[in-house]
Design a protein around this motif. Structure first.
Motif, PDB file in Angstrom:
ATOM      1  N   THR A  71      38.793  38.153  47.660  1.00  0.00           N
ATOM      2  CA  THR A  71      37.421  37.831  47.253  1.00  0.00           C
ATOM      3  C   THR A  71      36.666  37.221  48.426  1.00  0.00           C
ATOM      4  O   THR A  71      35.515  37.573  48.704  1.00  0.00           O
ATOM      5  N   ARG A  72      37.345  36.329  49.132  1.00  0.00           N
ATOM      6  CA  ARG A  72      36.648  35.614  50.207  1.00  0.00           C
ATOM      7  C   ARG A  72      36.299  36.519  51.384  1.00  0.00           C
ATOM      8  O   ARG A  72      35.305  36.291  52.068  1.00  0.00           O
ATOM      9  N   ILE A  73      37.118  37.555  51.633  1.00  0.00           N
ATOM     10  CA  ILE A  73      36.744  38.420  52.772  1.00  0.00           C
ATOM     11  C   ILE A  73      35.708  39.483  52.383  1.00  0.00           C
ATOM     12  O   ILE A  73      35.085  40.075  53.258  1.00  0.00           O
ATOM     13  N   LEU A  74      35.535  39.716  51.088  1.00  0.00           N
ATOM     14  CA  LEU A  74      34.645  40.817  50.694  1.00  0.00           C
ATOM     15  C   LEU A  74      33.348  40.374  50.034  1.00  0.00           C
ATOM     16  O   LEU A  74      32.357  41.103  50.079  1.00  0.00           O
ATOM     17  N   VAL A  75      33.374  39.226  49.378  1.00  0.00           N
ATOM     18  CA  VAL A  75      32.279  38.917  48.453  1.00  0.00           C
ATOM     19  C   VAL A  75      31.447  37.727  48.932  1.00  0.00           C
ATOM     20  O   VAL A  75      31.964  36.622  49.100  1.00  0.00           O
ATOM     21  N   ASP A  76      30.169  37.979  49.146  1.00  0.00           N
ATOM     22  CA  ASP A  76      29.211  36.900  49.395  1.00  0.00           C
ATOM     23  C   ASP A  76      28.514  36.575  48.078  1.00  0.00           C
ATOM     24  O   ASP A  76      28.479  37.416  47.171  1.00  0.00           O
ATOM     25  N   PRO A  77      27.925  35.349  47.986  1.00  0.00           N
ATOM     26  CA  PRO A  77      27.201  35.036  46.749  1.00  0.00           C
ATOM     27  C   PRO A  77      26.182  36.128  46.429  1.00  0.00           C
ATOM     28  O   PRO A  77      25.486  36.620  47.313  1.00  0.00           O
ATOM     29  N   GLY A  78      26.161  36.519  45.170  1.00  0.00           N
ATOM     30  CA  GLY A  78      25.209  37.553  44.747  1.00  0.00           C
ATOM     31  C   GLY A  78      25.766  38.967  44.815  1.00  0.00           C
ATOM     32  O   GLY A  78      25.184  39.902  44.255  1.00  0.00           O
ATOM     33  N   ASP A  79      26.899  39.156  45.513  1.00  0.00           N
ATOM     34  CA  ASP A  79      27.516  40.487  45.538  1.00  0.00           C
ATOM     35  C   ASP A  79      28.100  40.810  44.157  1.00  0.00           C
ATOM     36  O   ASP A  79      28.421  39.914  43.378  1.00  0.00           O
ATOM     37  N   HIS A  80      28.275  42.111  43.937  1.00  0.00           N
ATOM     38  CA  HIS A  80      28.744  42.540  42.610  1.00  0.00           C
ATOM     39  C   HIS A  80      30.248  42.818  42.602  1.00  0.00           C
ATOM     40  O   HIS A  80      30.767  43.454  43.514  1.00  0.00           O
ATOM     41  N   VAL A  81      30.906  42.286  41.578  1.00  0.00           N
ATOM     42  CA  VAL A  81      32.334  42.542  41.363  1.00  0.00           C
ATOM     43  C   VAL A  81      32.478  43.121  39.967  1.00  0.00           C
ATOM     44  O   VAL A  81      31.907  42.582  39.009  1.00  0.00           O
ATOM     45  N   TRP A  82      33.192  44.218  39.852  1.00  0.00           N
ATOM     46  CA  TRP A  82      33.397  44.831  38.540  1.00  0.00           C
ATOM     47  C   TRP A  82      34.830  44.567  38.087  1.00  0.00           C
ATOM     48  O   TRP A  82      35.767  44.639  38.883  1.00  0.00           O
ATOM     49  N   VAL A  83      34.946  44.248  36.827  1.00  0.00           N
ATOM     50  CA  VAL A  83      36.267  43.898  36.275  1.00  0.00           C
ATOM     51  C   VAL A  83      36.480  44.630  34.958  1.00  0.00           C
ATOM     52  O   VAL A  83      35.549  45.227  34.407  1.00  0.00           O
ATOM     53  N   GLU A  84      37.694  44.539  34.477  1.00  0.00           N
ATOM     54  CA  GLU A  84      38.001  45.074  33.154  1.00  0.00           C
ATOM     55  C   GLU A  84      37.684  44.003  32.112  1.00  0.00           C
ATOM     56  O   GLU A  84      37.743  42.815  32.404  1.00  0.00           O
ATOM     57  N   SER A  85      37.381  44.445  30.900  1.00  0.00           N
ATOM     58  CA  SER A  85      37.298  43.448  29.826  1.00  0.00           C
ATOM     59  C   SER A  85      38.286  43.875  28.749  1.00  0.00           C
ATOM     60  O   SER A  85      38.140  44.959  28.228  1.00  0.00           O
ATOM     61  N   PRO A  86      39.299  43.037  28.537  1.00  0.00           N
ATOM     62  CA  PRO A  86      39.569  41.728  29.112  1.00  0.00           C
ATOM     63  C   PRO A  86      40.113  41.813  30.539  1.00  0.00           C
ATOM     64  O   PRO A  86      40.516  42.880  30.998  1.00  0.00           O
ATOM     65  N   SER A  87      40.146  40.634  31.196  1.00  0.00           N
ATOM     66  CA  SER A  87      40.688  40.566  32.557  1.00  0.00           C
ATOM     67  C   SER A  87      41.540  39.289  32.688  1.00  0.00           C
ATOM     68  O   SER A  87      41.622  38.494  31.760  1.00  0.00           O
ATOM     69  N   PHE A  88      42.146  39.140  33.866  1.00  0.00           N
ATOM     70  CA  PHE A  88      43.017  37.978  34.128  1.00  0.00           C
ATOM     71  C   PHE A  88      42.134  36.763  34.445  1.00  0.00           C
ATOM     72  O   PHE A  88      41.295  36.821  35.333  1.00  0.00           O
ATOM     73  N   PHE A  89      42.332  35.649  33.700  1.00  0.00           N
ATOM     74  CA  PHE A  89      41.348  34.565  33.803  1.00  0.00           C
ATOM     75  C   PHE A  89      41.259  33.941  35.190  1.00  0.00           C
ATOM     76  O   PHE A  89      40.181  33.553  35.623  1.00  0.00           O
ATOM     77  N   SER A  90      42.375  33.859  35.912  1.00  0.00           N
ATOM     78  CA  SER A  90      42.288  33.246  37.242  1.00  0.00           C
ATOM     79  C   SER A  90      41.458  34.114  38.188  1.00  0.00           C
ATOM     80  O   SER A  90      40.766  33.609  39.078  1.00  0.00           O
ATOM     81  N   ALA A  91      41.525  35.431  37.987  1.00  0.00           N
ATOM     82  CA  ALA A  91      40.702  36.318  38.818  1.00  0.00           C
ATOM     83  C   ALA A  91      39.227  36.103  38.496  1.00  0.00           C
ATOM     84  O   ALA A  91      38.391  35.995  39.397  1.00  0.00           O
TER      85      ALA A  91
END
Ligand SMILES: Cc1ncc(COP(=O)(O)O)c(C=O)c1O
Length: 404
Positions: free
Chosen positions: A109-129
């Motif tokens: 996450t830290r190497i790819l995502v800046d604030p405001g960037d979009h991350v897509w996940v499954e619902s449900p997903s792993f809570f720590s992620a």
């Protein structure tokens, strides 16, 4: 005493909710169907004790020292060889040992995502992620799963629409394709192929969390997404489910460019060098395949006991997918049932589970619950499911009175 200090404003990038999954109940006879823990009696204690002694006496002077980036080579080689069994070919410099796969999620996450960037996940997903993405101030969008894993058709529609309307494409899509936590489902081979085609066409990274793949109850094999598109898949795995979570050792496999970026974040040098050395001693003389076969056989039995108890005590009131591997059964109740409304009652009766809402990025999932069959004994599973049913039927009885 009243404080003289003004309230302090801590950094925004701290998860707003504590990690879930470990209930605070400490009563000795409490049944923790909430804990996603490994079965403690299957930890290789004797072998680890000899390995720990060797790590100190024979390798202590090196293992207790700072270590440069790669850490002890034996673990990397083991990961490389074991990955081949699953079709993953990686050079040693494409593998990085992490502090569990949770750290792998955070580093990716830290190497790819800046604030405001979009991350897509499954619902449900792993809570720590989810916490990691929130802490990164990502915009999180989720896509439902069904019996064949995440709905890749809906992901495709969303990508087509985003491109057409000039809206952002995700930087990262996080998925647990094999033995999903909490869903228990596995992504079909067709969907795997389509998902990586989409990652290529729209140029985003897939973060593949493969924490449970060694715990295979059927013998069916599914190619890791990494094998289908190594350039844009960051692959995560862990020793937590196959040796013991207390080791806090996992690994990332990715393109060299990605690994180089991740290393820049690893400010203290190699992770857990001493623990790695203990593990290196263990795996030297360890019949690993026999070990995971025994784990899989045990967990499969536990799954069957839980499924049977659920059918017996809940009947038509609950539906679930029978997982092909992993630790979890994901219960679906009727839409009007809110598992958060009786989780405390269940705990007071002596059983805990994780309420559905904990696994969703948005306020939803109230009519689901996650049960874990790995940590408790068969007898506790049977008793726990019975207590759960008592709590549930008491809840819907009260609901019926309330709505009449
Ligand atoms: C999908 C998934 N990823 C990662 C982890 C955590 O693994 P680790 O102990 O390696 O951080 C878990 C543990 O429950 C998990 O379910």
């Amino acid at each position: 005493m009243t404080s003289r200090l003004e309230p302090f404003s801590f950094a925004r990038r701290i998860p707003s909710t504590p990690s879930i999954g470990s209930s605070t109940v400490t009563k000795p006879d409490h049944i923790h169907l909430s804990f996603g823990f490994a079965a403690p009696h299957l930890f290789p204690i004797e072998q680890l004790s000899a390995s720990a002694a060797d790590a100190v006496t024979q390798h202590g002077r090196k293992a207790l020292q700072y270590s440069g980036a790669p850490g002890p080579g034996k673990i990397l080689q083991w990961i490389q060889e074991r990955s081949l069994v699953h079709g993953i070919r990686a050079d040693l410099n494409q593998i990085l040992v992490t502090y569990g796969s949770t750290q792998g999620i955070d580093l990716a996450t830290r190497i790819l995502v800046d604030p405001g960037d979009h991350v897509w996940v499954e619902s449900p997903s792993f809570f720590s992620a989810l916490q990691s993405f929130r802490a990164a101030e990502a915009v999180v969008t989720s896509f439902p799963i069904d019996e064949d894993g995440v709905r890749v058709d809906l992901i495709e529609n969303a990508l087509v629409e985003a491109k057409r309307d000039g809206r952002p494409i995700p930087k990262l899509l996080y998925t647990m394709p094999t033995y999903h936590n909490p869903g228990g489902v596995t992504l079909s081979i067709e969907r795997r192929k389509r998902l990586v085609q989409l990652a290529e066409a729209y140029n985003f990274f897939i973060l593949e969390d493969d924490a449970y793949s060694e715990l295979n109850f059927t013998g069916n094999q599914y190619p890791p997404l990494y094998t289908l598109f190594p350039e844009r898949v960051i692959y995560l795995n862990t020793f937590s489910k196959i040796i013991g979570p207390g080791l806090r050792l996992g690994w990332v496999i990715a393109d060299q460019q990605v690994i180089q970026k991740v290393r820049l974040l690893n400010l203290g040098g190699s992770i857990g060098v001493f623990t790695q050395e203990i593990l290196a001693q263990l795996i030297d003389n360890f019949a690993f395949q026999n070990h995971v076969d025994a784990l899989s056989a045990h967990y499969r039995k536990q799954r069957d006991v839980m499924a049977e108890a659920l059918r017996e005590h809940f009947g038509e009131h609950v539906s679930f997918h029978l997982p092909e591997g992993g630790f979890y059964i994901w219960l679906r109740f009727a839409d009007h049932v809110n598992t958060s409304e009786w989780v405390q009652d269940a705990a007071s009766r002596g059983v805990s589970f994780v309420e559905g809402k904990s696994f969703f990025a948005d306020p939803e999932g109230y009519h689901y619950a996650r049960l874990c069959f790995s940590y408790v004994s068969e007898e506790q599973i049977v008793r726990g499911v019975k207590l759960l049913a008592d709590s549930y039927f008491s809840y819907i009885g009260r609901e019926a009175v309330r709505s009449s």
